[in-house]
Design a protein around this motif. Structure first.
Motif, PDB file in Angstrom:
ATOM      1  N   GLU A  67       0.854  -1.189   0.000  1.00  0.00           N
ATOM      2  CA  GLU A  67       0.000   0.000   0.000  1.00  0.00           C
ATOM      3  C   GLU A  67       0.887   1.236   0.000  1.00  0.00           C
ATOM      4  OE1 GLU A  67      -3.482   2.124   2.747  1.00  0.00           O
ATOM      5  OE2 GLU A  67      -2.539   0.251   3.393  1.00  0.00           O
ATOM      6  N   ARG A  68       0.539   2.215  -0.811  1.00  0.00           N
ATOM      7  CA  ARG A  68       1.327   3.441  -0.888  1.00  0.00           C
ATOM      8  C   ARG A  68       0.993   4.334   0.307  1.00  0.00           C
ATOM      9  NH1 ARG A  68       4.606   4.888  -4.714  1.00  0.00           N
ATOM     10  NH2 ARG A  68       5.161   7.058  -5.089  1.00  0.00           N
ATOM     11  N   LYS A  69       2.030   4.715   1.067  1.00  0.00           N
ATOM     12  CA  LYS A  69       1.842   5.535   2.266  1.00  0.00           C
ATOM     13  C   LYS A  69       2.996   6.517   2.403  1.00  0.00           C
ATOM     14  CE  LYS A  69      -0.340   2.038   5.296  1.00  0.00           C
ATOM     15  NZ  LYS A  69      -0.165   1.330   6.607  1.00  0.00           N
ATOM     16  N   GLY A  70       2.717   7.612   3.085  1.00  0.00           N
ATOM     17  CA  GLY A  70       3.794   8.470   3.544  1.00  0.00           C
ATOM     18  C   GLY A  70       4.308   7.918   4.867  1.00  0.00           C
TER      19      GLY A  70
ATOM     20  N   ASP B  49       8.393   2.110  18.046  1.00  0.00           N
ATOM     21  CA  ASP B  49       9.259   0.936  17.968  1.00  0.00           C
ATOM     22  C   ASP B  49      10.376   1.080  18.981  1.00  0.00           C
ATOM     23  OD1 ASP B  49      10.335  -1.447  17.051  1.00  0.00           O
ATOM     24  OD2 ASP B  49       9.912  -0.957  14.971  1.00  0.00           O
ATOM     25  N   ASP B  50      11.333   0.175  18.966  1.00  0.00           N
ATOM     26  CA  ASP B  50      12.425   0.210  19.934  1.00  0.00           C
ATOM     27  C   ASP B  50      13.221   1.507  19.849  1.00  0.00           C
ATOM     28  OD1 ASP B  50      11.688  -2.280  20.731  1.00  0.00           O
ATOM     29  OD2 ASP B  50      13.239  -3.346  19.605  1.00  0.00           O
ATOM     30  N   ASP B  51      13.499   1.961  18.632  1.00  0.00           N
ATOM     31  CA  ASP B  51      14.392   3.101  18.422  1.00  0.00           C
ATOM     32  C   ASP B  51      13.727   4.312  17.812  1.00  0.00           C
ATOM     33  OD1 ASP B  51      16.981   1.705  19.131  1.00  0.00           O
ATOM     34  OD2 ASP B  51      16.292   0.427  17.502  1.00  0.00           O
ATOM     35  N   VAL B  52      12.572   4.121  17.163  1.00  0.00           N
ATOM     36  CA  VAL B  52      11.968   5.213  16.398  1.00  0.00           C
ATOM     37  C   VAL B  52      10.464   5.303  16.617  1.00  0.00           C
ATOM     38  CG1 VAL B  52      13.707   5.185  14.563  1.00  0.00           C
ATOM     39  CG2 VAL B  52      11.683   3.722  14.369  1.00  0.00           C
ATOM     40  N   PHE B  53       9.942   6.497  16.363  1.00  0.00           N
ATOM     41  CA  PHE B  53       8.507   6.688  16.212  1.00  0.00           C
ATOM     42  C   PHE B  53       8.216   6.701  14.717  1.00  0.00           C
ATOM     43  CE2 PHE B  53       9.327   9.261  20.171  1.00  0.00           C
ATOM     44  CZ  PHE B  53       8.739   8.368  21.052  1.00  0.00           C
ATOM     45  N   GLU B  54       7.164   5.996  14.322  1.00  0.00           N
ATOM     46  CA  GLU B  54       6.761   5.982  12.920  1.00  0.00           C
ATOM     47  C   GLU B  54       5.425   6.688  12.773  1.00  0.00           C
ATOM     48  OE1 GLU B  54       5.199   2.877   9.503  1.00  0.00           O
ATOM     49  OE2 GLU B  54       6.803   2.207  10.841  1.00  0.00           O
ATOM     50  N   ILE B  55       5.402   7.689  11.920  1.00  0.00           N
ATOM     51  CA  ILE B  55       4.186   8.440  11.638  1.00  0.00           C
ATOM     52  C   ILE B  55       3.788   8.165  10.192  1.00  0.00           C
ATOM     53  CG2 ILE B  55       3.190  10.751  11.426  1.00  0.00           C
ATOM     54  CD1 ILE B  55       5.139  11.624  13.662  1.00  0.00           C
ATOM     55  N   ASP B  56       2.596   7.589   9.999  1.00  0.00           N
ATOM     56  CA  ASP B  56       2.112   7.254   8.662  1.00  0.00           C
ATOM     57  C   ASP B  56       1.083   8.274   8.203  1.00  0.00           C
ATOM     58  OD1 ASP B  56       3.695   4.999   8.795  1.00  0.00           O
ATOM     59  OD2 ASP B  56       2.049   3.670   9.374  1.00  0.00           O
ATOM     60  N   THR B  57       1.057   8.517   6.889  1.00  0.00           N
ATOM     61  CA  THR B  57       0.094   9.459   6.318  1.00  0.00           C
ATOM     62  C   THR B  57      -0.487   8.887   5.030  1.00  0.00           C
ATOM     63  OG1 THR B  57       1.493  10.698   4.757  1.00  0.00           O
ATOM     64  CG2 THR B  57       1.677  11.297   7.086  1.00  0.00           C
ATOM     65  N   GLU B  58      -1.603   9.462   4.608  1.00  0.00           N
ATOM     66  CA  GLU B  58      -2.071   9.198   3.255  1.00  0.00           C
ATOM     67  C   GLU B  58      -1.096   9.895   2.298  1.00  0.00           C
ATOM     68  OE1 GLU B  58      -4.567   7.220   2.434  1.00  0.00           O
ATOM     69  OE2 GLU B  58      -4.848   6.822   4.578  1.00  0.00           O
ATOM     70  N   PRO B  59      -0.870   9.340   1.109  1.00  0.00           N
ATOM     71  CA  PRO B  59       0.117   9.940   0.195  1.00  0.00           C
ATOM     72  C   PRO B  59      -0.112  11.431  -0.058  1.00  0.00           C
ATOM     73  CG  PRO B  59      -0.537   7.789  -0.618  1.00  0.00           C
ATOM     74  CD  PRO B  59      -1.432   8.084   0.559  1.00  0.00           C
ATOM     75  N   ASP B  60      -1.363  11.830  -0.223  1.00  0.00           N
ATOM     76  CA  ASP B  60      -1.651  13.232  -0.524  1.00  0.00           C
ATOM     77  C   ASP B  60      -1.442  14.151   0.679  1.00  0.00           C
ATOM     78  OD1 ASP B  60      -2.283  12.532  -3.109  1.00  0.00           O
ATOM     79  OD2 ASP B  60      -4.456  12.520  -2.788  1.00  0.00           O
ATOM     80  N   ASP B  61      -1.428  13.575   1.878  1.00  0.00           N
ATOM     81  CA  ASP B  61      -1.265  14.375   3.095  1.00  0.00           C
ATOM     82  C   ASP B  61       0.185  14.457   3.563  1.00  0.00           C
ATOM     83  OD1 ASP B  61      -4.008  14.646   3.145  1.00  0.00           O
ATOM     84  OD2 ASP B  61      -4.325  12.958   4.512  1.00  0.00           O
ATOM     85  N   PHE B  62       1.065  13.700   2.912  1.00  0.00           N
ATOM     86  CA  PHE B  62       2.442  13.552   3.391  1.00  0.00           C
ATOM     87  C   PHE B  62       3.165  14.889   3.549  1.00  0.00           C
ATOM     88  CE2 PHE B  62       6.950  13.243   2.040  1.00  0.00           C
ATOM     89  CZ  PHE B  62       7.456  12.552   3.132  1.00  0.00           C
ATOM     90  N   SER B  63       3.172  15.703   2.508  1.00  0.00           N
ATOM     91  CA  SER B  63       3.920  16.966   2.543  1.00  0.00           C
ATOM     92  C   SER B  63       3.407  17.894   3.634  1.00  0.00           C
ATOM     93  CB  SER B  63       3.847  17.670   1.189  1.00  0.00           C
ATOM     94  OG  SER B  63       4.491  16.908   0.193  1.00  0.00           O
ATOM     95  N   GLY B  64       2.075  17.967   3.786  1.00  0.00           N
ATOM     96  CA  GLY B  64       1.492  18.842   4.799  1.00  0.00           C
ATOM     97  C   GLY B  64       1.848  18.409   6.205  1.00  0.00           C
ATOM     98  N   VAL B  65       1.776  17.106   6.465  1.00  0.00           N
ATOM     99  CA  VAL B  65       2.122  16.586   7.789  1.00  0.00           C
ATOM    100  C   VAL B  65       3.598  16.826   8.084  1.00  0.00           C
ATOM    101  CG1 VAL B  65       2.312  14.498   9.191  1.00  0.00           C
ATOM    102  CG2 VAL B  65       0.292  14.842   7.750  1.00  0.00           C
TER     103      VAL B  65
END
Length: 248
Positions: A136-139, A168-184
């Protein structure tokens, strides 16, 4: 789900030599130039493809001066190279799904190279569509945990418009919809966050572990060889290599 495995890949890349890092900069530079020419010009506010490429470049520590120089050059006349985007799909050892995104000025050369790599390391190149349905395509934005509050990062991410948040152990992962990626990403950047990785990518719906060390070694060598090819921009796969020892 992808954070730990992805962080493992990023750590491998961080340990590469300066020469390998220079190659990463060159690839991102090519991607920026193509985004200017094919995505609608040098203004990132009017060119979402360029905006996303700039975010990726900054997360990879490409200097701002380099980014601006590449954009200005690409916006000028006299493009000496005509690159096209071609995606390849196939299977690595033990049926691991692999997607390879390329930018090439010679599709015959690139296709031959990619097919050779799959054959050499126990995989096989398939038809377009043979594995992409598994992704699935995601930001995806990764932020190192050190010194940060999980609750605060989650609150800021969701407030910015993220679709999901994982720790996760070392990182936080923030996912976005592809169109929302730049704004987030822009919103988080304004709040002072720094990113270890930020790009729109193909995220697998499920991942697969390789129990046999020989298969895991061949899979890692396939990935390394693909990423070392100048025409290859991105490699996505559904191998869960979070527990894999780093081997060369």
């Amino acid at each position: 789900m992808s954070g730990h495995s992805k962080w493992n890949n990023i750590k491998r890349k961080k340990e590469k030599t300066d020469g390998a890092k220079a190659k990463v900069f060159t690839k991102i530079g090519r991607e920026l130039a193509v985004a200017v020419k094919q995505g609608g010009g040098p203004d990132p506010n009017a060119n979402s493809r360029l905006r996303d490429c700039i975010a990726k470049a900054k997360a990879a520590n490409v200097p701002n001066d380099n980014i601006e120089r590449i954009i200005k050059k690409a916006a000028g006349e006299g493009d000496e190279n005509k690159y096209e985007t071609i995606q390849y799909e196939g299977y690595g050892p033990s049926g691991i799904a692999v997607i390879v995104e390329t930018l090439t000025d010679n599709r015959n050369r690139t296709a031959g190279d990619i097919r050779h790599y799959f054959d050499k390391f126990g995989g096989n190149l398939g038809q377009n569509g043979c594995v992409s349905f598994l992704f699935e395509r995601k930001g995806v934005i990764l932020i190192e945990k050190e010194g940060l509050s999980e609750d605060k990062v989650m609150e800021d991410g969701l407030e910015a418009g993220a679709s999901d948040f994982q720790s996760d152990d070392d990182v936080f992962e923030i996912d976005t919809e592809p169109d929302d990626f730049s704004g987030v990403l822009n919103d988080l950047e304004k709040k002072g966050y720094e990113f270890v990785s930020a790009e729109v990518e193909m995220v697998p719906s499920t991942t697969v572990k390789l129990e046999e060390s020989d298969a895991a070694l061949k899979m890692q060598r396939l990935l390394d060889t693909l990423e070392d090819n100048d025409d290859v921009q991105n490699v996505w796969h559904n191998w869960d290599n979070s527990d894999q020892d780093e081997e060369n």
